[in-house]
Design a protein around this motif. Sequence first.
Motif, PDB file in Angstrom:
ATOM      1  N   TYR A   6       0.842  -1.201   0.000  1.00  0.00           N
ATOM      2  CA  TYR A   6       0.000   0.000   0.000  1.00  0.00           C
ATOM      3  C   TYR A   6       0.874   1.248   0.000  1.00  0.00           C
ATOM      4  CZ  TYR A   6      -3.031   3.619   2.000  1.00  0.00           C
ATOM      5  OH  TYR A   6      -3.723   4.776   2.242  1.00  0.00           O
ATOM      6  N   LEU A   7       0.665   2.088  -0.976  1.00  0.00           N
ATOM      7  CA  LEU A   7       1.443   3.325  -1.067  1.00  0.00           C
ATOM      8  C   LEU A   7       0.498   4.495  -1.276  1.00  0.00           C
ATOM      9  CD1 LEU A   7       4.141   2.094  -3.616  1.00  0.00           C
ATOM     10  CD2 LEU A   7       4.405   2.221  -1.145  1.00  0.00           C
ATOM     11  N   ARG A   8       0.921   5.652  -0.782  1.00  0.00           N
ATOM     12  CA  ARG A   8       0.116   6.851  -1.014  1.00  0.00           C
ATOM     13  C   ARG A   8       0.843   7.772  -1.970  1.00  0.00           C
ATOM     14  NH1 ARG A   8      -0.055   7.119   4.761  1.00  0.00           N
ATOM     15  NH2 ARG A   8      -1.763   5.771   5.386  1.00  0.00           N
ATOM     16  N   ILE A  14       3.564  11.054  -9.934  1.00  0.00           N
ATOM     17  CA  ILE A  14       4.108   9.915  -9.183  1.00  0.00           C
ATOM     18  C   ILE A  14       3.102   8.769  -9.176  1.00  0.00           C
ATOM     19  CG2 ILE A  14       4.824   9.138  -6.874  1.00  0.00           C
ATOM     20  CD1 ILE A  14       6.014  11.958  -6.492  1.00  0.00           C
ATOM     21  N   SER A  17       3.283   7.010 -12.441  1.00  0.00           N
ATOM     22  CA  SER A  17       4.481   6.197 -12.649  1.00  0.00           C
ATOM     23  C   SER A  17       4.430   4.923 -11.812  1.00  0.00           C
ATOM     24  CB  SER A  17       5.747   7.006 -12.338  1.00  0.00           C
ATOM     25  OG  SER A  17       5.877   7.143 -10.941  1.00  0.00           O
ATOM     26  N   LEU A  18       3.832   5.017 -10.607  1.00  0.00           N
ATOM     27  CA  LEU A  18       3.748   3.836  -9.753  1.00  0.00           C
ATOM     28  C   LEU A  18       2.884   2.747 -10.389  1.00  0.00           C
ATOM     29  CD1 LEU A  18       3.385   5.408  -6.201  1.00  0.00           C
ATOM     30  CD2 LEU A  18       5.288   4.044  -7.061  1.00  0.00           C
ATOM     31  N   LYS A  21       4.251   1.227 -14.180  1.00  0.00           N
ATOM     32  CA  LYS A  21       5.371   0.289 -14.185  1.00  0.00           C
ATOM     33  C   LYS A  21       4.980  -1.121 -13.775  1.00  0.00           C
ATOM     34  CE  LYS A  21       9.124   3.353 -12.928  1.00  0.00           C
ATOM     35  NZ  LYS A  21       9.853   3.819 -11.753  1.00  0.00           N
ATOM     36  N   LYS A  47      -0.532  -4.340  -5.416  1.00  0.00           N
ATOM     37  CA  LYS A  47      -0.101  -3.038  -4.916  1.00  0.00           C
ATOM     38  C   LYS A  47      -1.237  -2.037  -5.119  1.00  0.00           C
ATOM     39  CE  LYS A  47       4.054  -1.512  -5.975  1.00  0.00           C
ATOM     40  NZ  LYS A  47       5.104  -0.893  -6.813  1.00  0.00           N
TER      41      LYS A  47
ATOM     42  N   MET B  17       5.951   5.060   7.054  1.00  0.00           N
ATOM     43  CA  MET B  17       5.052   5.622   6.056  1.00  0.00           C
ATOM     44  C   MET B  17       5.791   6.575   5.137  1.00  0.00           C
ATOM     45  SD  MET B  17       2.165   4.642   5.605  1.00  0.00           S
ATOM     46  CE  MET B  17       2.093   4.799   3.848  1.00  0.00           C
ATOM     47  N   LEU B  20       7.546   4.845   2.512  1.00  0.00           N
ATOM     48  CA  LEU B  20       6.646   4.319   1.490  1.00  0.00           C
ATOM     49  C   LEU B  20       6.198   5.426   0.558  1.00  0.00           C
ATOM     50  CD1 LEU B  20       4.491   1.793   3.494  1.00  0.00           C
ATOM     51  CD2 LEU B  20       6.091   1.286   1.660  1.00  0.00           C
ATOM     52  N   ASP B  21       5.930   6.587   1.139  1.00  0.00           N
ATOM     53  CA  ASP B  21       5.505   7.710   0.313  1.00  0.00           C
ATOM     54  C   ASP B  21       6.559   8.050  -0.737  1.00  0.00           C
ATOM     55  OD1 ASP B  21       2.996   8.618   0.566  1.00  0.00           O
ATOM     56  OD2 ASP B  21       3.375   9.899   2.296  1.00  0.00           O
ATOM     57  N   ASN B  23       8.760   5.880  -1.815  1.00  0.00           N
ATOM     58  CA  ASN B  23       9.134   4.710  -2.596  1.00  0.00           C
ATOM     59  C   ASN B  23       8.357   4.722  -3.903  1.00  0.00           C
ATOM     60  OD1 ASN B  23       9.661   2.273  -3.708  1.00  0.00           O
ATOM     61  ND2 ASN B  23       8.589   1.083  -2.148  1.00  0.00           N
ATOM     62  N   GLN B  24       8.947   5.349  -4.901  1.00  0.00           N
ATOM     63  CA  GLN B  24       8.233   5.477  -6.158  1.00  0.00           C
ATOM     64  C   GLN B  24       8.661   4.418  -7.164  1.00  0.00           C
ATOM     65  OE1 GLN B  24       9.318   9.412  -7.116  1.00  0.00           O
ATOM     66  NE2 GLN B  24       8.581  10.179  -5.156  1.00  0.00           N
ATOM     67  N   SER B  25       9.448   3.500  -6.693  1.00  0.00           N
ATOM     68  CA  SER B  25      10.038   2.569  -7.641  1.00  0.00           C
ATOM     69  C   SER B  25       9.065   1.491  -8.095  1.00  0.00           C
ATOM     70  CB  SER B  25      11.242   1.895  -6.991  1.00  0.00           C
ATOM     71  OG  SER B  25      10.795   1.170  -5.870  1.00  0.00           O
TER      72      SER B  25
END
Lengths: 327, 222, 706
Positions: A6-8, A14, A17-18, A21, A47, B17, B20-21, B23-25
């Motif tokens: 989980y990403l914000r 951004i 791009s998340l 990919k 994800k 957090m 993670l914010d 972490n754009q990979s």
Amino acid sequence: MINFQYLRASVVKIALSLVSKDPKATFIAGGTNLIDLMKRGVTAPEKLIDINKLPLAQIELKNNVLHIGAMVSNSALAEDSIVKEQFPLLALALQSGASAQLRNVATVGGNMMQRTRCGYFYDTTMPCNKRQPGTGCGAIGGYNRMHAIFGTSESCIAVHPSDMCVGLVALDAQVVIANAKGERKISFADFHRLPGSTPEKDNNLQKGELIVRLEIPTNNLYKNFHYLKVRDRSSYAFALVSVAAALEISQGIIKNARLAMGGVAHKPWRLVEAENFLKGKTANASNFEDAARIAMYGAKGFGENDFKLKLAPNSIIEALTVAKAKA
Amino acid sequence: MLNNDIRQSLLLFKPTMAELDNNQSGDTRRDFLKKSSLFTALSLTPLTVLKAAEGKVDERFAELFEKIPLNLKVNNKPYVLKVEPRATLLDLLREQLHLTGTKKGCDHGQCGACTVHVDGKRVNSCLSLAVMNEGKSITTIEGLAKGDELHPMQAAFIKHDGFQCGYCTPGQIMSAVACVREGHANSKEEIREYMSGNICRCGAYPNIVDAIQEVKEKGTAI
Amino acid sequence: MNFFVDENDRVDGIDKVTGKAKYFAEYQLPGLTYGVLVTSSITKGKITGIDTKAAKNAPGVLDVLSHLNKPVAPGYEQAGGSPMKIFYTDEIFFNGQPIALVVADSFERATYAASLVKVSYEKSAFNTDFVKSINNPSAKKLQGQPPYVRGTADAYKTAEVKIEQIYTMPIETHNPMELHGIIADWRTNDQVTVYAKTQGVKAAQATIANVFKIPQENIQVKSEFVGGGFGMALKTWPVEIATVMASKHLKRPVKLVITRDQMFTMVGNRPSAYQKVGLGATKDGKITGITHTAFGQTSVYENFTEGVVNMTKFMYDSDNVNTNYYVVPLDLSVPIWMRGPGEATGAFALESAIDEMAHALDMDPLEFRMKNDPEQDPQKKLPFSSKNIKEAYKLGSAKVGWSNRKNKPGSITEGAWQIGYGVSIGVFNASRGRATVKGILKADGTLVLQSATSDIGPGTGTGMVLIASKLMNIPVEKISFELGDSSLPPAPSQGGSTTLSTVGTAVNDVCVSLKSTIAELAANANMSTTANFVEVLKKNNLPMIEVTKQSQANQQGKEYSMYSFSIHFVQVKVHKLTGVVKVSKIVSVGDSGKIISPKTARSQMVGGAVGGIGMALTEEALLDNRYGKYVNNNFADYHVPVHADVPEIDVIFIDKPDYIVNPMGAKGMGEIALIGFAGAVANAVFNATGKRIRSLPITPDKVLEA
């Protein structure tokens, strides 16, 4: 449900791009449909990119065009004073959908992206070409009372469940989509697709693209309008058939007409021929009946939903009648 | 199967957090583990651990990375938590915070029993991932009364017998309070429409509507 | 806290509005684990293999239980009984059958791991098609009840005026708001505590004792708050036994909460019904013959029958009545009584037919009913213990505005809507059973009453407290009623509208006994016989006195016919173009003896009417018979009524005591609140439109196409 990552993201670029990919990544906005589908195992993204922090929650009127951010909630849109005054058809359509709780969370973009409510799509042990291409359509020859009568294919007869979208397609909305290259704009009517042989594709949004806003030109359709939703209970149910109707009437003559239906096709179903028929005609019962007849060209039932061949035109007549009476 | 040292060293690298914010990979958690930036820290890590982290051998290992931090307020009380991203707000409230006043009726946003207020708005907590509520303020039925003094809506539900079994009641009350605050309680018809997201199988609907109407008409600030 | 506005408020109201009320799933036990079920994806056949490797390897998983590794349950080792012995069979009897239980340290982990279990099967041909089976002579049918004949069978066929029609109803599901489940916690190798969702803590205790062969007293069943039942919690279901097994196996408390879709397959339903009613009458409106033949669905692995044709035998005065009731075994999970069991199904057919006959005779259906209302029970040939139907007709019709009704259908129009009125009757047995209550009267002025009964919502405690308060002259806030625990004095399960009558009688007996003990103690202490009990206890140096009383079933069954009655009046609006039906007015009249607890009694009638709206207009569990599966097993597609479906509801009680039934003069009303309602709606739709819908639910498509 797998324990996804989980990403914000707080910047559109951004976020794009998340997702672009990673084939197993997807956006989550309100989540009212996605989480439901994940719980049922219909979809299992590895994800989730939470886009609730993206700055896309504005409603603005600029140069006679209403700009609606994709992250505006359904309730915020329905309660917005400009929407209520100038686009009341949209407000009414929004209020007809889901419940107050869901509308508080569901976003404009998410509402457009919601999947069909077909029972075969939701049950992972049943055949469904939309969920799993090539497995067949459970609804054809099965339970299809809620299903489509327009634009169906041999592989899918599901309907798009949204009310909001029926209002938007009637109002000539435009969809602004962001991608790695920038932005593109398509008409709302072209956003959702018919099933054809690729029912797994609900719409024309590509992987790595994000709906960022809608644009609706102002119009004179805010006086004589109606959104009629016919359903199995009085509220909190999906449409058997719904009709968005708006008329611009001057001295009894229809100057402009908009008609769209929900619950009848794989996409919000705009009735252009019926609209064209009505333009220039007297707003009366017999013309409404003729318009309803024209609207039904090409409709086809699948057994349990045959009643829609009668309910749909009746609903068009009723919606136009109520719209006319509002003056 | 992991020895304690390894467990400790891994705990150091539970992502925050903020990380993670940034972490754009687009890495998966397993890639994340293998990232070069972490290799130095994991220099003591035997090969078996990394192998385990690839997931197929032992899922138990990966779980160390599966909880992420969450800060939120529930009934004005701040919580600093670590939760799996897949946990819903409803299950967090009931199973981890033991606030069981919020009910699970369908788990799919189709009944309203799990209604809570998030930053003042009524939502179905079953369709909200707990982690999506970072920094938010949640009010549940347990936070509605002021100490021993019932909220006017709670008192009105008792007076009008707005329940039988009581299971949908917390959701109905949370929804009812929001319904009045939103300005959607101006007639019985309007109340019925805006309360339709809360199912009551015992069928206490007319009593619930009477309770809401009374609270609305009394005009007390709620 | 004391927020009673008046003495009629629910005794547990504060707990329910503050979230303090604890339902089974809400008990926090140290080391609690979570069970999630794996279910059959085929409809009939055998399990050939269960691959649990991936599931067992998933984070947090403790074990996966199935027939391959279950712990010993001695009761299941024995032959006989239902073949659906969970984890003791590899046979699949229905789609969605529970076949394995994954236990993990969190709900999320158990849920995920359950998705990793792979099951292989050997499939067999199956049949879930009810209507097709009825019309197929070679499909198996079992007699559900001995045939009944009074006078001449099929006498309606030769009547001056006759009608003969078929009425159908789909499967309905109870779907209480609370999901079903259980927490099981073995404290020792032969002692277990369960937190259950049950209408009968003693019945649950007995079932668990039978399966695990341990003494009943080693099993404690707790179920203080129950989030609705409507009949589905009258049984301890296989999934509960599975959880008790898992806890025994793992030596940890295990919690199971099933999902909403599992509520359609694991905890019963109201079976679908196919009913043929023949009705004959003279031209002036006297019924001369009734024939009622009903079919219901049951399962292949366990039989289920209910009283579908009961009401037909005595409701109307006819010399000639015959009934038949059959059940059709299908490859579906077994049904169970649902509110107004059987009678609600039968009443829809009978009361629709009565309305059809009134129309055929061009009579007001109320007048037709009154003309054929029997003075005594024509089946048992006994007087009714009490029956105030005619008064109920009068009060209800005045309230609903029956005089506005036109006998000619389709006569009243309001814009696009057609208006119609309908009436129907409901009836249910009002006899009572046996229960034990303990009363503890304390010198601090309080009274504690205890009984192992339940409250699934009607307000058991509230009713009992009111009975005691009136008899003992003690204010309600000084009385508490403890229930929902198998260690309390025994009481029957809560079902069939008998709790108030049965347990209430024991409360009554306890109070009478306490009063006489106090009077004796007062006399011994040279006090006035009317002295306050607190003073009497103090004077006698007693901190408390205890009395336990067992009430018996009533003995007057040979002298009287005992029933509760209801009359439902509705006004409906039917949209001419869309076929949408809205119930716009409801008046339900209850003829159920003396009303003990006016507020909760009214709520029960209101709730029955709401359930009736669902039965009449919206509820239908849909099967795809090609797969033997439900296609709308969720709350979005199985439509229970919502707020917007329900108008204001007027409830009228006749409120006349019937002391033959019990010393309080009160008769049950849980069932009559619903029984008959759907018929009233169907009759009103006919009156509004001239369209007779004989197939429930009356959805817009049926109205449009009729």
